[in-house]
Design a protein around this motif. Structure first.
Motif, PDB file in Angstrom:
ATOM      1  N   VAL A 269       9.135  -0.120   1.755  1.00 36.46           N
ATOM      2  CA  VAL A 269       8.458  -0.942   0.733  1.00 36.46           C
ATOM      3  C   VAL A 269       8.105  -0.059  -0.469  1.00 36.46           C
ATOM      4  CG1 VAL A 269       6.376  -2.282   0.190  1.00 36.46           C
ATOM      5  CG2 VAL A 269       7.608  -2.696   2.317  1.00 36.46           C
ATOM      6  N   LYS A 270       7.636   1.158  -0.180  1.00 35.08           N
ATOM      7  CA  LYS A 270       7.336   2.079  -1.300  1.00 35.08           C
ATOM      8  C   LYS A 270       8.602   2.305  -2.129  1.00 35.08           C
ATOM      9  CE  LYS A 270       3.691   4.802   0.800  1.00 35.08           C
ATOM     10  NZ  LYS A 270       3.437   5.979   1.608  1.00 35.08           N
ATOM     11  N   ASN A 271       9.748   2.474  -1.431  1.00 33.42           N
ATOM     12  CA  ASN A 271      11.008   2.706  -2.154  1.00 33.42           C
ATOM     13  C   ASN A 271      11.353   1.520  -3.056  1.00 33.42           C
ATOM     14  OD1 ASN A 271      11.116   4.980  -0.607  1.00 33.42           O
ATOM     15  ND2 ASN A 271      12.863   4.355   0.635  1.00 33.42           N
ATOM     16  N   ALA A 272      11.109   0.318  -2.534  1.00 34.47           N
ATOM     17  CA  ALA A 272      11.452  -0.886  -3.322  1.00 34.47           C
ATOM     18  C   ALA A 272      10.518  -1.043  -4.525  1.00 34.47           C
ATOM     19  CB  ALA A 272      11.398  -2.123  -2.435  1.00 34.47           C
ATOM     20  N   LEU A 273       9.300  -0.505  -4.407  1.00 38.45           N
ATOM     21  CA  LEU A 273       8.321  -0.646  -5.494  1.00 38.45           C
ATOM     22  C   LEU A 273       8.433   0.469  -6.538  1.00 38.45           C
ATOM     23  CD1 LEU A 273       5.074  -1.521  -3.439  1.00 38.45           C
ATOM     24  CD2 LEU A 273       6.457  -3.103  -4.803  1.00 38.45           C
ATOM     25  N   ARG A 274       8.966   1.618  -6.083  1.00 37.93           N
ATOM     26  CA  ARG A 274       8.913   2.817  -6.927  1.00 37.93           C
ATOM     27  C   ARG A 274       9.525   2.584  -8.315  1.00 37.93           C
ATOM     28  NH1 ARG A 274      11.238   6.261  -3.734  1.00 37.93           N
ATOM     29  NH2 ARG A 274       9.309   6.574  -2.593  1.00 37.93           N
ATOM     30  N   GLY A 275       8.746   2.920  -9.333  1.00 35.71           N
ATOM     31  CA  GLY A 275       9.230   2.836 -10.718  1.00 35.71           C
ATOM     32  C   GLY A 275       9.311   1.414 -11.260  1.00 35.71           C
ATOM     33  N   ARG A 276       8.894   0.441 -10.465  1.00 42.93           N
ATOM     34  CA  ARG A 276       9.070  -0.951 -10.911  1.00 42.93           C
ATOM     35  C   ARG A 276       7.753  -1.661 -11.209  1.00 42.93           C
ATOM     36  NH1 ARG A 276      13.773  -2.000  -6.361  1.00 42.93           N
ATOM     37  NH2 ARG A 276      15.482  -1.239  -7.642  1.00 42.93           N
ATOM     38  N   MET A 277       6.628  -0.984 -10.930  1.00 44.98           N
ATOM     39  CA  MET A 277       5.324  -1.631 -11.163  1.00 44.98           C
ATOM     40  C   MET A 277       4.774  -1.148 -12.509  1.00 44.98           C
ATOM     41  SD  MET A 277       3.480  -1.939  -7.495  1.00 44.98           S
ATOM     42  CE  MET A 277       3.306  -0.228  -7.161  1.00 44.98           C
ATOM     43  N   ASP A 278       4.548  -2.071 -13.405  1.00 49.74           N
ATOM     44  CA  ASP A 278       4.066  -1.726 -14.738  1.00 49.74           C
ATOM     45  C   ASP A 278       2.630  -2.238 -14.877  1.00 49.74           C
ATOM     46  OD1 ASP A 278       3.505  -1.470 -17.389  1.00 49.74           O
ATOM     47  OD2 ASP A 278       5.387  -2.340 -18.104  1.00 49.74           O
TER      48      ASP A 278
ATOM     49  N   ALA B 226      -1.999  -5.953  -4.960  1.00 44.59           N
ATOM     50  CA  ALA B 226      -1.734  -6.406  -3.582  1.00 44.59           C
ATOM     51  C   ALA B 226      -0.440  -5.755  -3.061  1.00 44.59           C
ATOM     52  CB  ALA B 226      -1.614  -7.921  -3.557  1.00 44.59           C
ATOM     53  N   LEU B 227       0.570  -5.672  -3.909  1.00 46.06           N
ATOM     54  CA  LEU B 227       1.833  -5.041  -3.482  1.00 46.06           C
ATOM     55  C   LEU B 227       1.619  -3.559  -3.178  1.00 46.06           C
ATOM     56  CD1 LEU B 227       4.476  -6.608  -5.902  1.00 46.06           C
ATOM     57  CD2 LEU B 227       4.488  -6.742  -3.403  1.00 46.06           C
ATOM     58  N   GLU B 228       0.837  -2.926  -3.998  1.00 44.94           N
ATOM     59  CA  GLU B 228       0.579  -1.494  -3.812  1.00 44.94           C
ATOM     60  C   GLU B 228      -0.072  -1.216  -2.455  1.00 44.94           C
ATOM     61  OE1 GLU B 228      -2.147   0.177  -6.637  1.00 44.94           O
ATOM     62  OE2 GLU B 228      -0.743   1.790  -7.127  1.00 44.94           O
ATOM     63  N   ALA B 229      -0.846  -2.200  -1.982  1.00 41.21           N
ATOM     64  CA  ALA B 229      -1.554  -2.013  -0.705  1.00 41.21           C
ATOM     65  C   ALA B 229      -0.651  -2.274   0.509  1.00 41.21           C
ATOM     66  CB  ALA B 229      -2.766  -2.950  -0.660  1.00 41.21           C
ATOM     67  N   VAL B 230       0.501  -2.903   0.284  1.00 41.11           N
ATOM     68  CA  VAL B 230       1.314  -3.365   1.414  1.00 41.11           C
ATOM     69  C   VAL B 230       1.764  -2.232   2.362  1.00 41.11           C
ATOM     70  CG1 VAL B 230       3.557  -4.399   1.998  1.00 41.11           C
ATOM     71  CG2 VAL B 230       2.018  -5.571   0.419  1.00 41.11           C
ATOM     72  N   PRO B 231       2.272  -1.091   1.854  1.00 44.81           N
ATOM     73  CA  PRO B 231       2.717  -0.065   2.822  1.00 44.81           C
ATOM     74  C   PRO B 231       1.620   0.333   3.812  1.00 44.81           C
ATOM     75  CG  PRO B 231       3.522   0.455   0.628  1.00 44.81           C
ATOM     76  CD  PRO B 231       2.589  -0.702   0.475  1.00 44.81           C
ATOM     77  N   GLY B 232       0.414   0.533   3.322  1.00 47.94           N
ATOM     78  CA  GLY B 232      -0.702   0.897   4.210  1.00 47.94           C
ATOM     79  C   GLY B 232      -1.029  -0.245   5.173  1.00 47.94           C
ATOM     80  N   GLN B 233      -0.937  -1.460   4.688  1.00 50.89           N
ATOM     81  CA  GLN B 233      -1.252  -2.611   5.552  1.00 50.89           C
ATOM     82  C   GLN B 233      -0.189  -2.772   6.644  1.00 50.89           C
ATOM     83  OE1 GLN B 233      -1.553  -5.498   2.336  1.00 50.89           O
ATOM     84  NE2 GLN B 233      -3.777  -5.600   2.595  1.00 50.89           N
ATOM     85  N   ILE B 234       1.071  -2.529   6.281  1.00 50.91           N
ATOM     86  CA  ILE B 234       2.125  -2.603   7.313  1.00 50.91           C
ATOM     87  C   ILE B 234       1.864  -1.533   8.376  1.00 50.91           C
ATOM     88  CG2 ILE B 234       4.590  -2.237   7.765  1.00 50.91           C
ATOM     89  CD1 ILE B 234       5.226  -3.594   5.136  1.00 50.91           C
ATOM     90  N   GLN B 235       1.460  -0.355   7.921  1.00 49.41           N
ATOM     91  CA  GLN B 235       1.175   0.711   8.886  1.00 49.41           C
ATOM     92  C   GLN B 235       0.093   0.283   9.866  1.00 49.41           C
ATOM     93  OE1 GLN B 235       3.019   3.606   9.289  1.00 49.41           O
ATOM     94  NE2 GLN B 235       1.809   3.539  11.190  1.00 49.41           N
TER      95      GLN B 235
ATOM     96  N   VAL C 189      -3.275  -9.484  11.055  1.00 44.13           N
ATOM     97  CA  VAL C 189      -2.683  -8.766   9.922  1.00 44.13           C
ATOM     98  C   VAL C 189      -3.757  -8.675   8.836  1.00 44.13           C
ATOM     99  CG1 VAL C 189      -0.331  -9.568  10.440  1.00 44.13           C
ATOM    100  CG2 VAL C 189      -1.700 -10.838   8.799  1.00 44.13           C
ATOM    101  N   PRO C 190      -3.707  -7.623   8.016  1.00 46.91           N
ATOM    102  CA  PRO C 190      -4.747  -7.460   6.993  1.00 46.91           C
ATOM    103  C   PRO C 190      -4.761  -8.606   5.987  1.00 46.91           C
ATOM    104  CG  PRO C 190      -3.556  -5.407   7.317  1.00 46.91           C
ATOM    105  CD  PRO C 190      -2.809  -6.457   8.086  1.00 46.91           C
ATOM    106  N   GLU C 191      -5.897  -8.761   5.352  1.00 45.57           N
ATOM    107  CA  GLU C 191      -6.050  -9.833   4.362  1.00 45.57           C
ATOM    108  C   GLU C 191      -5.265  -9.495   3.099  1.00 45.57           C
ATOM    109  OE1 GLU C 191     -10.112 -10.545   3.440  1.00 45.57           O
ATOM    110  OE2 GLU C 191      -9.633 -12.295   2.171  1.00 45.57           O
ATOM    111  N   THR C 192      -4.607 -10.499   2.545  1.00 49.30           N
ATOM    112  CA  THR C 192      -3.911 -10.314   1.269  1.00 49.30           C
ATOM    113  C   THR C 192      -3.795 -11.663   0.584  1.00 49.30           C
ATOM    114  OG1 THR C 192      -1.959  -9.373   0.205  1.00 49.30           O
ATOM    115  CG2 THR C 192      -1.560 -10.582   2.248  1.00 49.30           C
ATOM    116  N   TRP C 193      -3.152 -11.686  -0.588  1.00 49.94           N
ATOM    117  CA  TRP C 193      -2.899 -12.960  -1.260  1.00 49.94           C
ATOM    118  C   TRP C 193      -1.861 -13.753  -0.481  1.00 49.94           C
ATOM    119  CZ3 TRP C 193      -6.013 -14.380  -5.123  1.00 49.94           C
ATOM    120  CH2 TRP C 193      -6.702 -13.374  -5.812  1.00 49.94           C
ATOM    121  N   GLU C 194      -1.901 -15.070  -0.620  1.00 48.74           N
ATOM    122  CA  GLU C 194      -0.947 -15.939   0.090  1.00 48.74           C
ATOM    123  C   GLU C 194       0.495 -15.515  -0.138  1.00 48.74           C
ATOM    124  OE1 GLU C 194      -3.514 -20.006  -0.351  1.00 48.74           O
ATOM    125  OE2 GLU C 194      -1.353 -20.188  -0.588  1.00 48.74           O
ATOM    126  N   CYS C 195       0.808 -15.191  -1.395  1.00 45.55           N
ATOM    127  CA  CYS C 195       2.205 -14.902  -1.744  1.00 45.55           C
ATOM    128  C   CYS C 195       2.681 -13.571  -1.158  1.00 45.55           C
ATOM    129  CB  CYS C 195       2.403 -14.927  -3.257  1.00 45.55           C
ATOM    130  SG  CYS C 195       1.402 -13.724  -4.134  1.00 45.55           S
TER     131      CYS C 195
END
Ligand code: M6R
Length: 623
Positions: free
Chosen positions: A278-287, A451-460, A579-585
């Motif tokens: 997930v980090k790889n998919a996000l890298r360089g793409r979050m502005d 929320a996306l930034e938190a996903v790798p830690g939440q998956i862990q 699973v950890p709390e996050t936005w619906e999407c």
């Protein structure tokens, strides 16, 4: 489908071929075989069954030596998985051998013509017909006195080209011959084939995993390319021309990425890789500055993206499930209507598609035949096609107008896991970008990015519950039927949970929108039919919870995938995974992880071959 490797150089070919086949086995495991030029003579070994139970045993009993060789691991299309139907196949003279991935559609009529000329066949395969056809064309060149090693087109390549002109269908094919022991020929149409360039050695392979141990310099062949390889040189042509173009690329992953490491199965390794992928998919793409996402390879201007008023997404299998999540994401964030189609249906359906429609194809492998055909159909109609793809340099990645790479590394487990999560991650970013071009607020954009930034830690955090998920899996491992339910964003997650369980454990499972159960499927519920409900604490929690009560009222065992902090649910269901709390999407990125682990542990407990489930192959390159 079907794995191919060829080697020409100074080393012994057989160990390289068998090692390569092991790395390709996820492409098909009905049978495997090899052919080596041993002292100028063709020696073949082939056997039904998986490599380590068949070919490797056979080769140990009766090894073949030689520095030119090729191998094949088969997913049967024409003819049962038998020793005779295994590749390599020889021509009538027994002097030419081929391995082939694809389907020769006119093999029946070609076979009849060859039989009329006295050819006899040992197998039921289309490939043997192609081998005979190449032999026939070679004999014609011989008869005409056109066999010259230094000809502009090598005679073995010429015979291959002449045969392929008459073959209708798809092929990734490798050809060797006793008459030319220092040469190997490869050709492709519709089935992937790459050249690996080494030092005084060259390779052909159906994908990079097979050769990344030996070289990272590769050429991805295009349709109709024909390549002649010597140990220290190669020549590119096309089926109809004596010269061809090519580009040398680098394989972007290391050999270790294609190894199992300390994990029992590739599937488990790939599940556990997801925080990183997930980090790889996000890298360089979050502005964060602009509260949006950005991509390097879309090849579309903001104005062009702004002009889109409809999106059609085509895909197959798990990628189709990711597309469904994409539909919810794009429609909610960007208010653009989205249609999701099975690629296999789309290409033959005469769907009216409006002018300003963007087509997106989603594929892990980039080689799925139906998805590729859908892409070509969209392009033929003049639409821009973007791909969301994992395998760099794959046919779909190359043929689309632009796209998003997942950078998830090789996915070897036949059951797709990390690719799904990366696809959904990429789709979330894409939806965010499209939304921010239109009407999505800066504030909402930032929320989604955070929320996306938190996903790798939440998956862990979910992966850390592996032992508990295994305990639950063991409880239900002997059930014959399962249901998976979810609403909205989590309906595709339910479909994906059901597919995972079916494909690796052979338990019948169905995924439904939670509210659909009462329209029929609930008739199946009894005390031995568990239902897994994706039940996040969201706007529809009460509604989904009512559906769960309906199952319980019919004595169906229930497992909830619930949001952390929902203590109430633990008293209501038989088992709960938090699973950890996050936005619906964002929830699909988390909710699917326990479902992957649940399927994995059930399949292992049932002693199923998780990485090579029966009847399946990783990359489906036939229609
Ligand atoms: O490589 P692709 O994503 O195009 O493959 C599509 C399907 O064949 C694939 O997702 C298949 O359904 C998997 N076995 C699912 O685990």
């Amino acid at each position: 489908m079907c794995g191919i490797i060829g080697y020409i150089g100074k080393q012994q070919a057989s160990p390289i071929v068998i090692d390569g086949l092991r790395r390709l086995e996820y492409r098909g495991y009905d049978s495997a075989g090899l052919a080596v030029l041993a002292d100028g003579k063709l020696a073949t070994r082939k056997r039904k069954g998986k490599i380590d139970e068949g070919l490797a045993v056979l080769h140990k009993q009766s090894p073949v030596t030689g520095t030119v060789g090729m191998g094949h691991t088969r997913w049967a299309t024409h003819g049962l998985p038998t020793d005779e139907n295994s590749h390599p196949h020889l021509d009538q003279s027994g002097r030419i051998a081929i391995v082939h991935n694809g389907v020769i559609e006119n093999y029946d009529s070609l076979r009849k013509k060859l039989e009329a000329k006295g050819h006899t066949f040992k197998s039921e395969t289309d490939t043997e017909v192609l081998a005979h056809l190449i032999g026939e064309r070679y004999a014609a060149l011989e008869k005409a006195g056109h066999i010259k090693e230094n000809a502009a087109t090598h005679p073995l390549a010429q015979a291959t080209k002449d045969a392929l002109k008459d073959a209708v269908g798809t092929y990734g094919v490798v050809v060797i011959s006793e008459m030319h022991p220092g040469v190997m020929v490869g050709a492709r149409r519709g089935s992937p084939l790459i050249v690996g360039i080494g030092n005084d050695e060259n390779f052909l392979a159906s994908d990079a995993n097979a050769i990344v141990n030996y070289t990272k310099r590769v050429i991805y062949l295009k349709d109709y390319d024909v390549v002649t390889l010597w140990e220290d040189n190669f020549k590119m042509e096309t089926v109809s021309d004596n010269s061809g173009s090519y580009q040398i690329s680098d394989i972007e992953f290391d050999a270790e990425a294609a190894d199992k490491g300390d994990f029992d199965h590739y599937m488990l390794k790939e599940i556990f890789e997801q925080p990183q992928t997930v980090k790889n998919a996000l890298r360089g793409r979050m502005d964060f500055e602009e509260s949006t996402a950005k991509f390097g390879g879309l090849n579309m201007s903001v104005a062009e993206l702004r002009a889109i008023d409809k999106i059609v997404i085509t895909a197959c299998g798990t990628s189709w499930h990711a597309a469904l999540v994409g539909e919810y994401l794009i429609e909610e964030m960007a208010h653009i209507p989205v249609e999701v189609e099975y690629a296999s249906e789309y290409r033959y359906r005469n769907a009216p598609i409006d002018k300003n429609t963007l087509c997106i194809v989603i594929t892990q492998s980039g080689e799925t035949a139906d998805t590729l055909a859908g892409l070509r159909e969209s392009k033929r109609r003049g639409h821009t096609v973007l791909s969301i793809c994992n395998v760099v340099g794959s046919t779909i990645a190359r043929e689309s107008d632009g796209g998003i790479y997942l950078h998830a590394g090789p996915e070897i487990g036949v059951a797709s896991t990390k690719a799904f999560v990366s696809q959904v991650t990429a789709l979330t970013l894409f939806a965010l970008m499209m939304g921010r071009i239109r009407m999505l607020s800066n504030r909402r954009g930032t929320q989604i990015l955070k929320a996306l930034e938190a996903v790798p830690g939440q998956i862990q955090k979910i992966l850390d519950q592996n032992d508990e998920i295994r305990r639950i899996a063991l409880k239900y491992k002997d059930c014959h039927n399962f249901f998976f339910l979810g609403r909205q964003y989590n309906f595709p997650v339910a479909l994906e949970g059901a597919l995972k369980l079916k494909e690796i454990s052979y338990i019948h499972a169905e995924g439904y929108p939670a509210a659909e159960m009462k329209h029929g499927p609930i008739a199946m519920i009894d005390e031995n039919t568990p239902t897994v409900v994706v039940l996040p604490t969201d706007a529809l929690y009460e509604k989904t919870y009512s559906n769960l009560e309906e199952i319980k009222a019919r004595k169906g065992p229930t497992v909830a995938i619930a949001t952390e902090g929902n203590t109430h649910i633990a008293e209501k269901v038989d088992d709960v995974i938090y699973v950890p709390e996050t936005w619906e999407c964002i929830n699909p990125l988390l909710a699917v992880i326990p479902l992957q682990l649940l399927s994995y542990h059930i399949a292992v407990a049932r002693e199923c071959d998780v990485d090579k489930p029966r009847n399946l192959a990783k990359s489906v390159t036939v229609e």
